[in-house]
Design a protein around this motif. Structure first.
Motif, mmCIF file in Angstrom:
data_model
loop_
_atom_site.group_PDB
_atom_site.id
_atom_site.type_symbol
_atom_site.label_atom_id
_atom_site.label_comp_id
_atom_site.label_asym_id
_atom_site.label_seq_id
_atom_site.Cartn_x
_atom_site.Cartn_y
_atom_site.Cartn_z
ATOM 1 N N ALA A 30 0.819 -1.208 0.000
ATOM 2 C CA ALA A 30 0.000 0.000 0.000
ATOM 3 C C ALA A 30 0.854 1.259 0.000
ATOM 4 C CB ALA A 30 -0.938 -0.008 1.203
ATOM 5 N N MET A 31 2.017 1.213 0.649
ATOM 6 C CA MET A 31 2.904 2.375 0.628
ATOM 7 C C MET A 31 3.329 2.695 -0.799
ATOM 8 S SD MET A 31 5.238 1.654 4.040
ATOM 9 C CE MET A 31 6.297 3.091 3.812
ATOM 10 N N LYS A 32 3.558 1.663 -1.597
ATOM 11 C CA LYS A 32 3.932 1.888 -2.991
ATOM 12 C C LYS A 32 2.751 2.401 -3.810
ATOM 13 C CE LYS A 32 7.573 -1.624 -3.110
ATOM 14 N NZ LYS A 32 8.067 -2.854 -3.783
ATOM 15 N N ALA A 33 1.553 1.882 -3.513
ATOM 16 C CA ALA A 33 0.379 2.219 -4.319
ATOM 17 C C ALA A 33 -0.243 3.562 -3.943
ATOM 18 C CB ALA A 33 -0.663 1.117 -4.174
ATOM 19 N N LEU A 34 -0.186 3.942 -2.687
ATOM 20 C CA LEU A 34 -0.947 5.097 -2.210
ATOM 21 C C LEU A 34 -0.114 6.353 -1.984
ATOM 22 C CD1 LEU A 34 -3.243 3.304 0.405
ATOM 23 C CD2 LEU A 34 -3.726 3.799 -2.005
ATOM 24 N N LEU A 35 1.197 6.236 -2.074
ATOM 25 C CA LEU A 35 2.066 7.396 -1.861
ATOM 26 C C LEU A 35 2.756 7.798 -3.162
ATOM 27 C CD1 LEU A 35 3.789 6.342 1.507
ATOM 28 C CD2 LEU A 35 1.655 7.618 1.186
ATOM 29 N N PRO A 36 2.799 9.107 -3.458
ATOM 30 C CA PRO A 36 2.226 10.221 -2.692
ATOM 31 C C PRO A 36 0.714 10.249 -2.824
ATOM 32 C CG PRO A 36 3.127 11.027 -4.754
ATOM 33 C CD PRO A 36 3.487 9.567 -4.678
ATOM 34 N N PRO A 37 0.019 10.706 -1.798
ATOM 35 C CA PRO A 37 -1.454 10.679 -1.827
ATOM 36 C C PRO A 37 -2.020 11.751 -2.748
ATOM 37 C CG PRO A 37 -0.680 11.753 0.158
ATOM 38 C CD PRO A 37 0.541 11.234 -0.524
ATOM 39 N N LYS A 38 -3.063 11.373 -3.479
ATOM 40 C CA LYS A 38 -3.733 12.312 -4.381
ATOM 41 C C LYS A 38 -5.217 12.010 -4.370
ATOM 42 C CE LYS A 38 -3.419 14.238 -9.039
ATOM 43 N NZ LYS A 38 -2.753 14.146 -10.373
ATOM 44 N N PHE A 39 -6.024 13.040 -4.200
ATOM 45 C CA PHE A 39 -7.473 12.899 -4.170
ATOM 46 C C PHE A 39 -8.048 13.804 -5.250
ATOM 47 C CE2 PHE A 39 -5.885 11.671 -0.074
ATOM 48 C CZ PHE A 39 -6.637 10.547 0.232
ATOM 49 N N GLY A 40 -8.514 13.175 -6.337
ATOM 50 C CA GLY A 40 -8.934 13.952 -7.491
ATOM 51 C C GLY A 40 -7.743 14.672 -8.073
ATOM 52 N N GLN A 41 -7.840 15.978 -8.177
ATOM 53 C CA GLN A 41 -6.720 16.782 -8.672
ATOM 54 C C GLN A 41 -5.878 17.364 -7.544
ATOM 55 O OE1 GLN A 41 -6.008 16.901 -11.980
ATOM 56 N NE2 GLN A 41 -7.701 15.414 -12.061
ATOM 57 N N VAL A 42 -6.223 16.999 -6.305
ATOM 58 C CA VAL A 42 -5.529 17.574 -5.149
ATOM 59 C C VAL A 42 -4.489 16.596 -4.627
ATOM 60 C CG1 VAL A 42 -5.793 18.492 -2.812
ATOM 61 C CG2 VAL A 42 -7.575 18.902 -4.537
ATOM 62 N N ARG A 43 -3.262 17.028 -4.550
ATOM 63 C CA ARG A 43 -2.179 16.222 -3.968
ATOM 64 C C ARG A 43 -1.869 16.751 -2.575
ATOM 65 N NH1 ARG A 43 3.694 14.846 -6.747
ATOM 66 N NH2 ARG A 43 4.739 14.123 -4.851
ATOM 67 N N LEU A 44 -1.893 15.862 -1.600
ATOM 68 C CA LEU A 44 -1.612 16.252 -0.222
ATOM 69 C C LEU A 44 -0.119 16.115 0.038
ATOM 70 C CD1 LEU A 44 -4.619 14.629 1.672
ATOM 71 C CD2 LEU A 44 -4.444 16.879 0.616
ATOM 72 N N ASN A 45 0.510 17.218 0.385
ATOM 73 C CA ASN A 45 1.965 17.224 0.549
ATOM 74 C C ASN A 45 2.411 16.894 1.966
ATOM 75 O OD1 ASN A 45 2.569 17.968 -2.154
ATOM 76 N ND2 ASN A 45 2.013 20.091 -1.678
ATOM 77 N N ARG A 46 1.493 16.915 2.914
ATOM 78 C CA ARG A 46 1.864 16.697 4.313
ATOM 79 C C ARG A 46 1.123 15.493 4.865
ATOM 80 N NH1 ARG A 46 -0.314 20.169 7.377
ATOM 81 N NH2 ARG A 46 1.214 20.063 9.061
ATOM 82 N N GLY A 47 1.745 14.832 5.844
ATOM 83 C CA GLY A 47 1.044 13.718 6.455
ATOM 84 C C GLY A 47 1.942 12.779 7.219
ATOM 85 N N LEU A 48 1.403 11.590 7.468
ATOM 86 C CA LEU A 48 2.018 10.631 8.385
ATOM 87 C C LEU A 48 1.820 9.222 7.857
ATOM 88 C CD1 LEU A 48 2.990 9.632 11.257
ATOM 89 C CD2 LEU A 48 0.594 9.856 11.965
#
Length: 285
Positions: free
Chosen positions: A146-164
């Motif tokens: 899942a780390m390979k598939a889900l990172l970096p996170p993107k929701f629609g056209q929005v990429r989240l640059n911060r997280g845990l």
């Protein structure tokens, strides 16, 4: 070692892990930008301490049970105990929150959470526990994949640059697990370098961890911080004497907020010979 969450819920290792996890979440949410959190080995996310698994070990009595009874005064401990009480107000007096529940509790409406669990029964219960929270996506899959598939996170056209990213595996084969962790964090940092990566690990004998920690110090994060709590003397290979959290790219000043909480936890939960340490493996220039 097979560290199944249900058997050890609320023990001393959970106390350390969850105090640190909430401190990280609070530091990250101090800034307004939305976050993404990935829990790679989530378990079921919510536990009953009066259930068969927890009662079989009785470990919660020496962890959350002792802390609730003594309630040492410290902001980080107060924060943790308030979260446990909120969980019990919602789910019953014997409930205990796993890390997915604490993430959902600590993060905000515009933050997003992905929780992964490979065991089918645990994954089904995890999904049932969070089916009404639109922020939480449940993945019945391997957390490292899942780390390979889900990172970096993107929701629609929005990429989240911060997280845990929380990595909390069962350590069925401890030395091999360390190899998986180092490889996964190295690879993830190439794609999501801004994130905080939090790795929980059990401790039997500290010196056995030295190869892992030497390798961890070479991971290309900007900084890496070690947080450990030993409740027993470091002299028995037959039990879990303590645990630690290894934080890559910890939030600014997190070390200061954790420095004073470790002695309080050591006094409240430890026996004679207990110890704790907070140490930078690598500090940002």
């Amino acid at each position: 070692m097979n560290y199944r969450h249900a058997f050890h819920a609320g023990n001393h290792a959970d106390v350390l892990k969850h105090v640190v996890l909430l401190a990280v979440c609070d530091a990250l949410t101090a800034k307004p930008a939305p976050l993404f959190a990935l829990d790679t080995h989530a378990g079921r996310g919510l536990y009953a301490l009066d259930g068969n698994s927890a009662q079989r070990t009785g470990e919660a009595e020496g962890g959350i049970g002792r802390l609730l009874a003594e309630a040492p005064k410290h902001p980080a401990i107060n924060r943790y105990l308030a979260a446990v009480r909120a969980c019990r107000a919602e789910h019953g007096h014997a409930s205990y929150p796993g890390s997915p529940w604490l993430l959902a509790h600590a993060l905000r409406e515009d933050d997003r959470i992905a929780a992964c669990e490979l065991l089918p029964e645990e994954a089904a219960q995890l999904k049932a526990n969070f089916d009404r929270d639109p922020r939480v996506a449940i993945h019945a899959r391997d957390g490292y994949a899942a780390m390979k598939a889900l990172l970096p996170p993107k929701f629609g056209q929005v990429r989240l640059n911060r997280g845990l990213v929380l990595i909390d595996p069962p350590y069925e084969a401890q030395l091999e697990e360390f190899d998986h962790i180092i490889g996964a964090v190295r690879e993830a940092l190439t794609r999501w370098p801004q994130a905080t990566y939090a790795v929980w690990y059990p401790i039997k004998r500290r010196r056995a961890l030295q190869p892992f920690l030497r390798r961890a110090a070479t991971v290309p994060a900007k900084s890496s911080l070690l947080v450990e709590l030993m409740i027993h003397p470091d002299d028995s290979p037959l039990r879990m004497n303590g645990s630690g959290m290894l934080l890559f790219n910890p939030p600014w000043q997190l070390d200061q907020s954790l420095q004073s909480v470790l002695p309080r936890l050591q006094t409240a939960l430890g026996e004679t010979g207990a110890s704790s340490r907070l140490e930078w493996l690598k500090q940002a220039a």
